[in-house]
Design a protein around this motif. Structure first.
Motif, short mmCIF file in Angstrom:
data_model
loop_
_atom_site.label_atom_id
_atom_site.label_comp_id
_atom_site.label_asym_id
_atom_site.label_seq_id
_atom_site.Cartn_x
_atom_site.Cartn_y
_atom_site.Cartn_z
N VAL A 80 87.41 32.63 24.77
CA VAL A 80 87.54 31.53 23.54
C VAL A 80 88.60 32.45 22.59
N GLY A 81 88.38 33.43 22.17
CA GLY A 81 89.54 34.05 21.14
C GLY A 81 89.03 33.88 19.93
N VAL A 82 87.90 33.17 19.31
CA VAL A 82 87.54 33.34 17.93
C VAL A 82 85.81 33.44 18.09
N GLU A 83 85.27 33.95 16.91
CA GLU A 83 84.11 34.23 17.02
C GLU A 83 83.29 32.90 16.98
N SER A 84 81.88 33.19 17.28
CA SER A 84 81.08 32.09 17.74
C SER A 84 80.92 30.90 16.57
N THR A 85 80.66 29.75 16.76
CA THR A 85 79.97 28.88 15.68
C THR A 85 78.64 29.35 14.87
N VAL A 86 78.49 29.24 13.77
CA VAL A 86 77.26 29.53 12.97
C VAL A 86 76.60 28.51 12.25
N GLY B 169 83.58 27.20 15.14
CA GLY B 169 83.97 27.93 16.43
C GLY B 169 84.31 27.10 17.36
N ALA B 170 84.02 27.46 18.73
CA ALA B 170 84.41 26.70 19.96
C ALA B 170 83.31 25.46 19.93
N VAL B 171 82.15 25.53 19.63
CA VAL B 171 81.12 24.51 19.43
C VAL B 171 81.60 23.78 18.00
N THR B 172 82.10 22.80 18.20
CA THR B 172 82.77 22.08 16.93
C THR B 172 81.78 21.01 16.43
N ALA B 173 82.16 20.75 15.07
CA ALA B 173 81.08 20.05 14.26
C ALA B 173 80.95 18.66 14.54
N GLU B 174 81.64 18.11 15.25
CA GLU B 174 81.62 16.93 16.07
C GLU B 174 80.39 17.10 17.16
N GLU B 175 80.47 18.03 17.97
CA GLU B 175 79.32 18.33 19.06
C GLU B 175 78.10 18.80 18.29
N LEU B 176 78.13 19.45 17.21
CA LEU B 176 76.63 19.61 16.52
C LEU B 176 76.12 18.58 15.92
N ARG B 177 76.92 17.57 15.49
CA ARG B 177 76.29 16.46 15.07
C ARG B 177 75.59 15.55 16.21
N GLU B 178 75.93 15.75 17.27
CA GLU B 178 75.03 15.12 18.39
C GLU B 178 73.80 15.63 18.45
N VAL B 179 73.44 16.88 18.21
CA VAL B 179 72.00 17.55 17.80
C VAL B 179 71.64 17.49 16.50
N PHE B 180 72.28 17.46 15.59
CA PHE B 180 72.02 17.50 14.17
C PHE B 180 72.61 16.63 13.36
N GLY C 292 76.56 30.51 25.41
CA GLY C 292 77.71 30.19 24.84
C GLY C 292 78.14 30.48 23.35
N PRO C 293 79.21 30.32 22.85
CA PRO C 293 79.53 30.68 21.72
C PRO C 293 78.99 29.88 20.28
N PHE C 294 77.60 30.20 20.23
CA PHE C 294 76.92 29.19 19.25
C PHE C 294 76.02 30.13 18.53
N THR C 295 75.92 30.45 17.52
CA THR C 295 74.93 31.33 16.50
C THR C 295 74.05 30.30 15.79
N MET C 296 72.78 30.63 15.71
CA MET C 296 71.64 29.97 14.90
C MET C 296 71.06 31.14 13.89
N ILE C 297 71.03 30.67 12.62
CA ILE C 297 70.27 31.39 11.57
C ILE C 297 69.02 30.96 11.33
N LEU C 298 67.97 31.74 11.66
CA LEU C 298 66.60 31.59 11.72
C LEU C 298 65.86 32.64 10.79
N LYS C 299 64.50 32.55 10.45
CA LYS C 299 63.54 33.38 9.76
C LYS C 299 63.53 34.67 10.83
#
Length: 335
Positions: A173-179, A193-204, A92-99
């Motif tokens: 989706v039409g806009v780039e991924s959530t980072v 992005g399409a994965v919203t801040a509200e959804e992210l708070r359920e995991v983080f 899905g439209p979700f990006t994580m920055i890692l080492k």
């Protein structure tokens, strides 16, 4: 160089993978926007991407993978929360920055010791990755212009500069991924992005929204995610973002001359200027789907100024607002 047009079928996918494995660059569809892909392991191929786009070397790229097993070759010291987020949001439209591991050239990450990774949900994109290698892929447009949501926009910008384009439908989706970045404590949302801040708070639960999401970055500030630059996604025409209710926006734009409006669907009949609608205010997903296409079309209206009715800053609206404030070079009119 002649840019090949490839169909999004078995033969076209195989040709695209072959070009990529040989160090070429190919524009591929994803569910967000079209990406300009190169082997994430091939520094020379990655340089071609920067060159074709005219992209600044200090703007990191996202590495696209097709399966979770590939994550360990791209990133290291991966926290448990990353796997939890991957299970929830990938593909899905979700990006994580890692080492990043040493396998990823520093040029992919603009010299940083991190790497941005995502797994697209678009089946064509994932098949191409499976048949080739993990792919470093920014949006397939001339740097700074609105991102391309269909193959024709890629061709308009990059024809003759890239090896091939895989022609598929309009990006969903039409806009780039959530980072987000997981190398900070707490995690930070760097690009909505399409994965919203509200959804992210359920995991983080402790995630914070970076100040650069809605504010101008400081001059010379190092960016940690694509899309954080000062001016981005911009039409050639001078663009302004306008905050206010529908009545205020209609009255404001109707007082303007040699200008155009980018409005919500229910405002179209009230506006006397040339106008383009980009969706409904109550369904921000429609705005995200259309925003880049509308910004490109606005340039064809031959006006001096474009005034865009700003969406809300909640849900997917935050992603749309983030793109528009950069398209307008942070010129915001509050009514």
């Amino acid at each position: 160089m002649l840019t090949k047009r490839l169909k999004a079928d078995k033969e076209g996918i195989e040709q695209a993978a072959k070009i990529l494995k040989k160090g070429g660059i190919v524009a591929i569809p994803t569910e967000t926007v079209y990406g300009l892909a190169a082997s994430a392991y091939d520094e020379n191929a990655v340089k071609k991407v920067f060159s074709a786009k005219g992209r600044p070397q200090d703007n990191p790229l996202i590495v696209h993978i097709a399966d979770i097993d590939s994550l360990n070759t791209i990133a290291k010291d991966i926290p448990d929360s990353a796997y939890k987020a991957a299970k929830r949001f990938w593909p899905g439209p979700f990006t994580m920055i890692l080492k990043r591991t040493e396998k990823i050239p520093a040029s992919v990450s603009a010299g940083l010791d991190t790497v941005a990774v995502r797994m697209p949900s678009d089946e064509t994109a994932r098949e191409i990755i499976k048949l080739s290698v993990p792919l470093a892929a920014p949006s397939a447009n001339t740097s700074g212009k609105p991102s391309p949501t269909k193959a024709q926009y890629v061709i308009d910008d990059l024809d003759g500069k890239i090896d091939a384009v895989v022609i598929s439908g309009v990006c969903e989706v039409g806009v780039e991924s959530t980072v987000i970045t997981l190398v900070t404590n707490p995690p930070r949302l760097l690009r909505p992005g399409a994965v919203t801040a509200e959804e992210l708070r359920e995991v983080f639960p402790d995630i914070v929204v970076d100040g650069a999401v809605l504010a101008e970055p400081k001059k010379g500030e190092k960016v940690f995610s694509p899309g954080m630059k000062y001016k981005h996604y911009a039409p050639k025409t001078e663009t302004y973002l306008v905050e206010g209710n529908s009545e205020q926006f209609v009255q404001f734009v109707n007082s303007k001359e040699n200008a155009a409006a980018v409005c919500f669907d229910d405002e179209e009949g009230k506006i006397t200027l040339p106008k383009l609608c980009y969706g409904t205010a109550v369904d921000e997903a429609t705005l995200a789907h259309s925003v880049f296409s509308v910004l490109r079309k606005a340039d064809d209206l031959g006006v001096e100024s474009i005034f865009v009715h700003a969406p809300s800053k909640s849900g997917v609206g935050l992603a749309v607002y983030n793109r528009l404030i950069r398209a307008a070079a942070f010129r915001v009119i509050k009514l």
